[in-house]
Design a protein around this motif. Structure first.
Motif, short mmCIF file in Angstrom:
data_model
loop_
_atom_site.label_atom_id
_atom_site.label_comp_id
_atom_site.label_asym_id
_atom_site.label_seq_id
_atom_site.Cartn_x
_atom_site.Cartn_y
_atom_site.Cartn_z
N THR A 59 18.53 -18.24 -31.30
CA THR A 59 17.39 -18.71 -32.08
C THR A 59 16.70 -17.54 -32.77
N LYS A 60 15.79 -17.85 -33.67
CA LYS A 60 15.06 -16.77 -34.36
C LYS A 60 13.91 -16.24 -33.50
N THR A 61 13.33 -17.13 -32.67
CA THR A 61 12.17 -16.68 -31.88
C THR A 61 12.45 -16.81 -30.38
N ALA A 62 11.74 -15.99 -29.61
CA ALA A 62 11.87 -16.04 -28.15
C ALA A 62 11.31 -17.36 -27.63
N GLU A 63 10.25 -17.87 -28.28
CA GLU A 63 9.62 -19.12 -27.84
C GLU A 63 10.60 -20.28 -27.93
N GLU A 64 11.35 -20.35 -29.05
CA GLU A 64 12.29 -21.45 -29.22
C GLU A 64 13.45 -21.34 -28.22
N ALA A 65 13.90 -20.10 -27.98
CA ALA A 65 14.97 -19.91 -26.99
C ALA A 65 14.49 -20.37 -25.62
N ASP A 66 13.25 -20.08 -25.30
CA ASP A 66 12.69 -20.46 -24.00
C ASP A 66 12.56 -21.99 -23.89
N ARG A 67 12.17 -22.63 -24.99
CA ARG A 67 12.01 -24.08 -24.99
C ARG A 67 13.38 -24.76 -24.78
N LEU A 68 14.39 -24.26 -25.48
CA LEU A 68 15.69 -24.94 -25.46
C LEU A 68 16.49 -24.66 -24.19
N LYS A 69 16.29 -23.49 -23.60
CA LYS A 69 17.10 -23.17 -22.42
C LYS A 69 16.71 -24.03 -21.21
N ARG A 70 15.59 -24.76 -21.34
CA ARG A 70 15.18 -25.67 -20.27
C ARG A 70 16.06 -26.92 -20.21
N ILE A 71 16.75 -27.21 -21.33
CA ILE A 71 17.50 -28.47 -21.40
C ILE A 71 18.50 -28.61 -20.24
N PRO A 72 19.37 -27.60 -19.99
CA PRO A 72 20.32 -27.78 -18.87
C PRO A 72 19.62 -27.88 -17.51
N PRO A 82 23.54 -37.08 -14.25
CA PRO A 82 24.20 -37.99 -13.32
C PRO A 82 23.96 -37.55 -11.88
N VAL A 83 24.08 -38.47 -10.96
CA VAL A 83 23.78 -38.18 -9.57
C VAL A 83 24.59 -36.97 -9.07
N GLY A 84 23.90 -36.07 -8.36
CA GLY A 84 24.57 -34.92 -7.77
C GLY A 84 24.49 -33.65 -8.60
N SER A 85 23.88 -33.72 -9.80
CA SER A 85 23.85 -32.53 -10.68
C SER A 85 23.04 -31.40 -10.05
N ALA A 86 23.49 -30.14 -10.31
CA ALA A 86 22.80 -28.96 -9.77
C ALA A 86 22.79 -27.88 -10.83
N SER A 87 21.63 -27.22 -11.00
CA SER A 87 21.60 -26.22 -12.08
C SER A 87 21.22 -24.81 -11.65
N GLY A 88 20.96 -24.59 -10.39
CA GLY A 88 20.72 -23.21 -9.94
C GLY A 88 19.50 -22.58 -10.55
N GLN A 89 19.43 -21.26 -10.48
CA GLN A 89 18.28 -20.50 -10.96
C GLN A 89 18.37 -20.34 -12.48
N PRO A 90 17.27 -20.62 -13.23
CA PRO A 90 17.34 -20.43 -14.69
C PRO A 90 17.51 -18.96 -15.07
N PHE A 91 18.16 -18.70 -16.22
CA PHE A 91 18.33 -17.33 -16.73
C PHE A 91 17.16 -16.99 -17.66
N ASP A 147 18.20 -9.11 -33.78
CA ASP A 147 18.81 -10.26 -34.47
C ASP A 147 18.58 -11.56 -33.69
N GLY A 148 17.33 -11.80 -33.30
CA GLY A 148 17.00 -13.07 -32.65
C GLY A 148 17.10 -13.03 -31.15
N PHE A 149 17.26 -14.21 -30.55
CA PHE A 149 17.19 -14.34 -29.08
C PHE A 149 18.25 -15.32 -28.59
N ILE A 150 18.64 -15.16 -27.34
CA ILE A 150 19.59 -16.10 -26.74
C ILE A 150 18.93 -16.76 -25.54
N GLY A 151 19.02 -18.10 -25.50
CA GLY A 151 18.59 -18.88 -24.34
C GLY A 151 19.83 -19.51 -23.73
N GLU A 152 19.94 -19.46 -22.41
CA GLU A 152 21.16 -19.89 -21.76
C GLU A 152 20.86 -20.61 -20.45
#
Lengths: 457, 106
Positions: free
Chosen positions: A399-412, A420-429, A323-328
Motif C-alpha cells: 500500500t502507499k500508506t502505513a495506515e492502509e497496510a495496518d487496516r488491511l492486514k487485519r482481514i486474515p 469456517p469452523v476451526g480457523s486459526a490465524s496465530g500472532q499478527p505480523f 516505496d510504500g508499506f507491506i501488510g501481511e
C-alpha cells in the motif's frame, strides 16, 4: 610454493558464529572473512545512523568480535569483514573498545570508507550522471530521488590491501563486495596487482572468493545433496588453500559435519551468477567456464584453470528508496475439507476488500502447502486438494500508506472468528516499510576508497 | 522413441537473486544429461513453465566444463527481495520449480 589459507565465517547478517571459531581454532587459517551485508541491508543501517550517529553498523559485530578476537589473537588469524555497513568508523570504535576490554593491546584495526555516495548524489547529478536503473531500464533517478535512503557502491579490495599492508589485524569495511573480503588478502599475500600480467590471478582470487563467500553454502548447507550431509546441524564452513599460481584446494576442518565435494563446490560456483564467462566483480572479471573442479581426497576439492580479465571501469551501485508499506497475515484451516474451507475464505477476503474500499498497489493470496513458493508453476487447484489435512492462506498487500497496510492486514485475522469452523490465524505480523532497490552503475574513479589504521592502546 | 522426463531426473538446481533477477544454476548429473538439457531447455520453454511469475527475458549460458546451464530470468521477483509480496523473497525456492519441467528426450 607459498600457500595461503583463508576461511569464511559468515554468509549474512544473522549467520552463526561457532563455525568461524572452529575455523580459527582447528582450520589453521591465516585469514577469516565475514560477510554481513545483503543488497539492501544498508537501507536499514542508514536509518539507524540517521537516528544515532554512533550506530549504523551491523550489531552482530559485537558478539562476533567478542567470540572471534581472542582465538584470532592466539592463532594469528586476521579478520576481514564488511560489518561496518553504513558506519565503518563507528564499528572501528566499537571493535577497539571490545579489544581493549579483552586485553588485546596492540591490535590494529583497519577501517575502510568511501563506498557511501548518498551525500554526493546531488554533486553527481550536477555533473550529469542520471543513474539508469539496470532492472527496469528507467533512465533517471528523478522520480525517486527525494525518497532515497541509501546509495552505496560495491567497492573492491584496494583499501583492504592497503590496510593489510599497514599491519591491520582486523579490517572493517562498508559496502565492499563480499568478494573483496577474500580477494583482498590473497592479493596482499601474493603481491598480485590490478594490472597486467596479474588478471588471471585476480580472476582466480575473485572466483575463490565467490566459492567461499557464502560460508557453509559450499560445504553442505543449501545443498541438493542434503541427504548426504554428516552430523546434521553441526555446520562446517569452508577453507580455501590458495597457492601462488592461483590454484586452490577447497576444504573444511577435519571433523564430522557438513559436506564438501566437487558437487557442493559446483553448486556454489553456479549460484547467483549471471554470465559465467564474465563474472563481474569490482576487483576483476572471471571466466568460470574454464574452471576445473576435481575431488582429490575426502572433503578436498582442487579448483584450477580460471581465466581472468581486467576489472570493470564501472562499479555497481545499490540505491534504496522508500516505496510504500507491506501488510501481511495468515489464516489456517484444518480438515475435514481444509482446502475447500480455504477457498471459501479467499472469497470472503475479496468481498471484504470490496466492502472496505481497500486501496492497495498489489495483492497476493497464497495457498500455503500448495503454491506459496512456486506461484503459478504448480497446478491449481492441486490434484490432492481433497486429501489435504491442513491448508493455510497467506494474505499480503502493498500500500502507499502505513495506515492502509495496518487496516488491511487485519482481514486474515478476522477469519479466526469469522472463517469456517476451526480457523486459526496465530500472532499478527507488524506492518513493514518497503525500501525498493535501484541498481545502477558509476564510473570507478568517482568512488575512491580510503583507509586508516587504529591501534588499541 | 519419445520419452517424457522431468528435469529432476536429469539435474540439480540452485537459485538465488540479484535485484529483480532470479538466476538458476541447473547442474546435469552427467555429460549425456547435460547434452539433453542443452538442446531441450530453451528460454521459451522456461518462460512458459513459470508463466506470469517471470515477466522479463530469460537468458541461458552454457557451462560445458561443469555440465551446467546458468539461467537468468529478468523481472522475475516482483521488484526484488524487499519489494516482492512472495514469501520466497530471494528466489531460493524458484530453482526447485524448474525441476518439475517436463521435456522429451527423443
Amino acid at each position: 610454493m607459498k600457500r595461503v589459507r583463508i576461511g569464511s565465517g559468515s554468509a549474512s547478517w544473522g549467520d552463526m558464529m561457532e563455525p568461524g571459531i572452529d575455523l580459527i581454532e582447528q582450520g589453521n587459517i591465516q585469514y577469516l572473512g565475514l560477510d554481513h551485508l545483503a543488497e539492501l541491508t544498508l537501507s536499514i543501517l542508514q536509518r539507524w545512523k540517521a537516528k544515532d550517529p554512533t550506530k549504523g553498523y551491523i550489531p552482530d559485530i559485537v558478539p562476533f568480535m567478542k567470540g572471534l578476537l581472542p582465538p584470532a589473537r592466539k592463532h594469528g588469524t586476521k579478520i576481514i569483514c564488511n560489518s561496518g555497513g553504513a558506519n565503518p568508523e563507528a564499528a572501528g570504535e566499537v571493535v577497539a573498545k571490545i579489544a581493549k576490554d579483552l586485553g588485546l593491546e596492540g591490535l590494529k584495526i583497519g577501517v575502510v570508507t568511501g563506498d557511501d555516495i548518498l551525500p554526493r548524489l546531488q554533486e553527481f547529478r550536477a555533473q550529469g550522471l542520471k543513474f539508469k536503473n539496470l532492472d527496469t531500464g528507467e533512465e533517471d533517478i528523478d522520480r525517486v530521488q527525494d525518497r532515497m535512503v541509501a546509495a552505496n557502491a560495491y567497492v573492491g579490495a584496494d583499501s583492504i590491501i592497503d590496510a593489510l599492508a599497514a599491519g591491520a589485524d582486523v579490517v572493517i569495511t562498508g559496502r565492499a563486495s563480499d568478494n573483496a573480503l577474500y580477494a583482498g588478502p590473497l592479493m596482499h599475500e601474493f603481491g598480485w596487482k590490478f594490472e597486467d600480467p596479474y588478471w588471471d590471478k585476480v580472476g582466480a582470487a575473485v572466483t575463490i572468493g565467490h566459492i567461499i563467500e557464502c560460508g557453509a553454502c559450499v560445504s553442505g548447507s543449501m545443498s541438493s545433496q542434503w541427504r548426504s550431509v554428516e552430523d546434521v546441524g553441526n555446520v562446517r564452513n569452508p577453507i580455501a588453500e590458495v597457492d601462488e599460481t592461483g590454484a586452490a584446494i577447497i576444504s573444511k576442518i577435519d571433523a564430522p559435519g557438513g559436506l564438501m565435494n566437487a558437487g557442493t563446490v559446483k553448486e556454489h560456483l553456479v549460484y547467483e551468477v549471471h554470465d559465467p564467462h564474465n563474472y563481474l566483480m569490482p576487483d576483476g572479471v572471471a571466466d568460470f567456464a574454464s574452471a576445473n573442479l576435481e575431488d582429490i581426497g575426502p572433503s578436498r576439492v582442487r579448483v584450477t584453470g580460471i581465466i581472468g580479465k581486467k576489472r570493470p571501469d564501472l562499479l555497481k551501485v545499490c540505491m534504496g528508496y522508500r516505496d510504500g508499506f507491506i501488510g501481511e497475515g495468515q489464516v489456517w484451516f484444518p480438515g475435514p475439507d481444509a482446502f475447500e474451507k480455504a477457498q471459501w475464505a479467499e472469497k470472503w477476503i475479496h468481498r471484504r476488500l470490496e466492502i472496505m474500499n481497500a486501496q492497495y498497489d498489489e495483492l497476493r493470496i497464497d495457498y500455503m502447502g500448495v503454491n506459496t513458493l512456486h506461484g503459478s508453476v504448480p497446478k491449481f487447484p492441486p490434484p490432492y486438494a481433497k486429501d489435504m489435512y491442513e491448508c493455510g492462506l497467506r494474505f499480503v498487500v502493498r500500500t502507499k500508506t502505513a495506515e492502509e497496510a495496518d487496516r488491511l492486514k487485519r482481514i486474515p485475522t478476522w477469519l479466526w472468528t469469522h472463517g469456517p469452523v476451526g480457523s486459526a490465524s496465530g500472532q499478527p505480523f507488524p506492518v513493514r516499510p518497503v525500501v525498493s532497490l535501484w541498481p545502477t552503475l558509476i564510473p570507478r574513479e568517482l568512488v575512491p576508497t580510503t583507509m586508516y589504521v587504529k591501534e588499541v592502546k | 522413441m519419445n520419452t517424457k522426463v522431468m528435469l529432476k531426473d536429469l539435474a540439480y538446481a540452485r537459485s538465488g537473486d540479484k535485484g529483480d533477477i532470479i538466476n538458476i544454476g541447473l547442474m546435469a548429473f552427467d555429460k549425456e544429461k547435460y547434452e539433453i538439457l542443452r538442446k531441450k531447455v530453451t528460454p521459451e520453454k522456461i518462460k512458459a513453465h513459470y508463466g506470469p511469475d517471470v515477466k522479463g527475458d530469460v537468458t541461458i549460458y552454457e557451462m560445458p566444463n561443469l555440465n551446467s546451464l546458468e539461467i537468468v530470468m529478468r523481472n522475475a521477483l516482483g521488484g526484488g527481495a524487499t519489494r516482492t509480496l512472495a514469501l520466497d523473497q530471494t528466489g531460493k525456492a524458484k530453482g526447485q520449480a524448474l525441476l518439475y519441467m517436463e521435456i522429451d528426450t527423443d
